[in-house]
Design an enzyme around this catalytic site. Structure first.
Site, short mmCIF file in Angstrom:
data_model
loop_
_atom_site.label_atom_id
_atom_site.label_comp_id
_atom_site.label_asym_id
_atom_site.label_seq_id
_atom_site.Cartn_x
_atom_site.Cartn_y
_atom_site.Cartn_z
N THR A 113 -0.80 -2.02 -6.61
CA THR A 113 -1.34 -2.26 -5.26
C THR A 113 -2.68 -2.99 -5.43
OG1 THR A 113 -2.57 -0.20 -5.29
CG2 THR A 113 -0.33 -0.10 -4.36
N LEU A 114 -3.33 -3.32 -4.30
CA LEU A 114 -4.64 -3.97 -4.38
C LEU A 114 -5.64 -3.08 -5.09
CD1 LEU A 114 -5.43 -5.65 -0.94
CD2 LEU A 114 -5.00 -6.73 -3.15
N ALA A 115 -5.67 -1.78 -4.72
CA ALA A 115 -6.63 -0.86 -5.33
C ALA A 115 -6.39 -0.77 -6.84
CB ALA A 115 -6.54 0.52 -4.69
N ILE A 132 1.19 2.53 -9.31
CA ILE A 132 1.94 1.55 -8.49
C ILE A 132 1.04 0.32 -8.35
CG2 ILE A 132 2.93 1.08 -6.22
CD1 ILE A 132 3.36 4.06 -5.83
N SER A 173 0.83 -1.21 0.00
CA SER A 173 0.00 0.00 0.00
C SER A 173 0.86 1.26 0.00
CB SER A 173 -0.89 0.04 1.25
OG SER A 173 -1.79 -1.02 1.26
N ILE A 174 0.37 2.29 -0.66
CA ILE A 174 1.08 3.57 -0.65
C ILE A 174 1.19 4.09 0.79
CG2 ILE A 174 0.93 5.98 -1.38
CD1 ILE A 174 -0.21 4.98 -4.04
N TYR A 208 -10.06 4.74 -16.14
CA TYR A 208 -10.07 5.32 -14.79
C TYR A 208 -11.46 5.89 -14.48
CZ TYR A 208 -7.62 6.98 -10.63
OH TYR A 208 -7.20 7.17 -9.34
N LYS A 262 -11.36 11.68 -8.14
CA LYS A 262 -10.06 12.31 -7.83
C LYS A 262 -10.10 13.82 -8.12
CE LYS A 262 -7.73 8.77 -6.28
NZ LYS A 262 -7.72 8.55 -4.82
P1 NAP Z 1 -4.51 -0.12 -1.37
O1 NAP Z 1 -3.28 -0.66 -0.76
O2 NAP Z 1 -5.52 -1.09 -1.85
O3 NAP Z 1 -5.16 0.93 -0.37
C1 NAP Z 1 -6.50 1.38 -0.50
C2 NAP Z 1 -7.07 1.40 0.88
O4 NAP Z 1 -8.39 1.96 0.91
C3 NAP Z 1 -7.16 0.01 1.47
O5 NAP Z 1 -6.54 -0.03 2.73
C4 NAP Z 1 -8.68 -0.19 1.58
O6 NAP Z 1 -9.03 -1.07 2.60
C5 NAP Z 1 -9.09 1.22 1.88
N1 NAP Z 1 -10.54 1.38 1.83
C6 NAP Z 1 -11.39 1.14 0.79
N2 NAP Z 1 -12.65 1.37 1.17
C7 NAP Z 1 -12.61 1.77 2.47
C8 NAP Z 1 -13.58 2.16 3.43
N3 NAP Z 1 -14.90 2.17 3.15
N4 NAP Z 1 -13.17 2.52 4.67
C9 NAP Z 1 -11.87 2.48 4.99
N5 NAP Z 1 -10.91 2.11 4.14
C10 NAP Z 1 -11.28 1.77 2.89
O7 NAP Z 1 -4.15 0.78 -2.64
P2 NAP Z 1 -3.26 2.10 -2.82
O8 NAP Z 1 -2.90 2.09 -4.26
O9 NAP Z 1 -2.21 2.18 -1.80
O10 NAP Z 1 -4.34 3.25 -2.63
C11 NAP Z 1 -4.21 4.28 -1.68
C12 NAP Z 1 -4.61 5.60 -2.30
O11 NAP Z 1 -3.67 5.95 -3.30
C13 NAP Z 1 -5.97 5.59 -2.98
O12 NAP Z 1 -6.62 6.84 -2.74
C14 NAP Z 1 -5.60 5.48 -4.45
O13 NAP Z 1 -6.62 5.97 -5.30
C15 NAP Z 1 -4.37 6.34 -4.46
N6 NAP Z 1 -3.50 6.21 -5.61
C16 NAP Z 1 -3.08 4.99 -6.03
C17 NAP Z 1 -2.24 4.88 -7.13
C18 NAP Z 1 -1.78 3.54 -7.63
O14 NAP Z 1 -1.36 3.43 -8.79
N7 NAP Z 1 -1.77 2.49 -6.80
C19 NAP Z 1 -1.79 6.04 -7.81
C20 NAP Z 1 -2.23 7.27 -7.36
C21 NAP Z 1 -3.08 7.36 -6.26
P3 NAP Z 1 -9.14 -2.65 2.28
O15 NAP Z 1 -8.03 -3.08 1.41
O16 NAP Z 1 -9.06 -3.23 3.63
O17 NAP Z 1 -10.45 -2.81 1.58
#
Ligand code: NAP
Length: 274
Positions: free
Chosen positions: A193-195, A191, A18-19, A155, A162
């Site tokens: 990640t799960l999301a 990156i 995760s980020i 997206y 966003k």
């Molecule tokens: P990640 O590891 O899957 O993190 C996303 C988090 O959001 C998870 O911990 C998830 O929890 C949580 N979440 C979802 N619904 C929720 C809720 N109702 N209440 C509380 N928590 C909730 O993915 P990530 O890529 O690090 O994402 C973190 C942020 O970075 C997001 O805003 C994403 O849009 C942003 N971002 C990601 C990227 C990329 O390429 N990965 C690039 C730019 C920005 P669970 O897993 O437990 O469901």
């Protein structure tokens, strides 16, 4: 150490990819103490070992941001266990699958509302509820992506969320500025990640960014973590309302740069195979 004596809460760690994990790691290395949240009981077991790794096993709390009572309870727990806080990391986003596929105009209203609630309104609500605990020079950080500023294939709904999150960052920054509290966003490059797994053709996005970013690589969670730590620390005391790109420079590109083959011959276009 840059974050020595600072206490914060990190929302959005799913695992060590995760980020938010990268941000927490950078903050820990600079002396911060942190609380962590998990979405529900079945996900608690993923977050607990990470909290332990950061010496925060006593500061792990449930928080589904779509449930206002969870955020209120989180505030009470933090107040009891930590007292005041100096920073918040909001690293949460969600959109139903039908918002990340197909024709944009087919997005159902129910999916639109869910994405806006979890990915945007949650920042406002978390900030409002935790504000009584925030020190006068507190710093808040959220995570966004370039798809909120420009069209990115697939997206779709998350792009609109966003865009709203980025403006929310700016309005919150003005609103909380009078209290000395700063609010910033990092726009991270893609990156794995799960999301990210929910975004169609994500592997192609990674290859495309790597090929076309000025630094010719993809960003890592630890690189985003270091930039996040800076925005949460006093080093950025005059920075607020910023959308700070941490994407190996990809966002400055108006057109793919010239690519040369191994013989120095100019290629006309990149087809994703190299
Ligand atoms: P990640 O590891 O899957 O993190 C996303 C988090 O959001 C998870 O911990 C998830 O929890 C949580 N979440 C979802 N619904 C929720 C809720 N109702 N209440 C509380 N928590 C909730 O993915 P990530 O890529 O690090 O994402 C973190 C942020 O970075 C997001 O805003 C994403 O849009 C942003 N971002 C990601 C990227 C990329 O390429 N990965 C690039 C730019 C920005 P669970 O897993 O437990 O469901």
């Amino acid at each position: 150490m840059i974050m020595q004596g600072k206490k914060g809460v990190v929302l959005g760690i799913a695992n060590n990819k995760s980020i938010a994990y990268g941000i927490a790691k950078a903050c820990k290395e600079q002396g911060a103490t942190m609380a962590f949240t998990y979405l529900n009981d079945s996900l608690k077991k993923r977050v607990e070992p990470i909290a332990k790794e950061f010496g925060s096993q006593d500061f792990v709390y449930p928080c589904d941001v779509s449930n206002p009572n969870d955020i209120k309870t989180l505030k009470e727990s933090l107040e009891k266990d930590m007292g005041e806080i100096d920073f918040i990391v909001h690293s949460i986003a969600f959109a139903p699958k039908d918002g990340l596929i197909g024709r944009f105009y087919d997005i159902p209203k129910s999916s639109f509302n869910i994405a806006m609630d979890i990915s945007v309104y949650s920042l406002i609500e978390v900030v409002r509820e935790l504000k009584p605990l925030m020190n006068s020079n507190a710093s808040i950080l959220t995570l966004t992506y370039y798809g909120g500023a420009k069209y990115i294939p697939n997206y779709n709904l998350m792009g609109v969320a966003k865009a709203a999150l980025e403006m929310t960052t700016k309005y919150l920054a003005e609103d909380l500025g009078r209290d000395g509290i700063r609010v910033n966003a990092i726009s991270a490059g893609p990156i794995k990640t799960l999301a990210a797994a929910g975004i169609g053709e994500f592997r192609f996005m990674l290859k495309w960014n790597e090929a076309h970013a000025p630094l010719k690589k993809n960003v890592t969670t630890s690189e985003v973590g270091n930039s996040g730590m800076y925005l949460l620390s006093n080093l950025s005391s005059a920075v607020t309302g910023e959308i700070h790109y941490v994407d190996c420079g990809y966002n400055i590109m108006g057109m793919p740069a010239t690519i040369f083959d191994e013989n120095g011959k100019q290629k006309i276009a990149w087809n994703g195979d190299n």
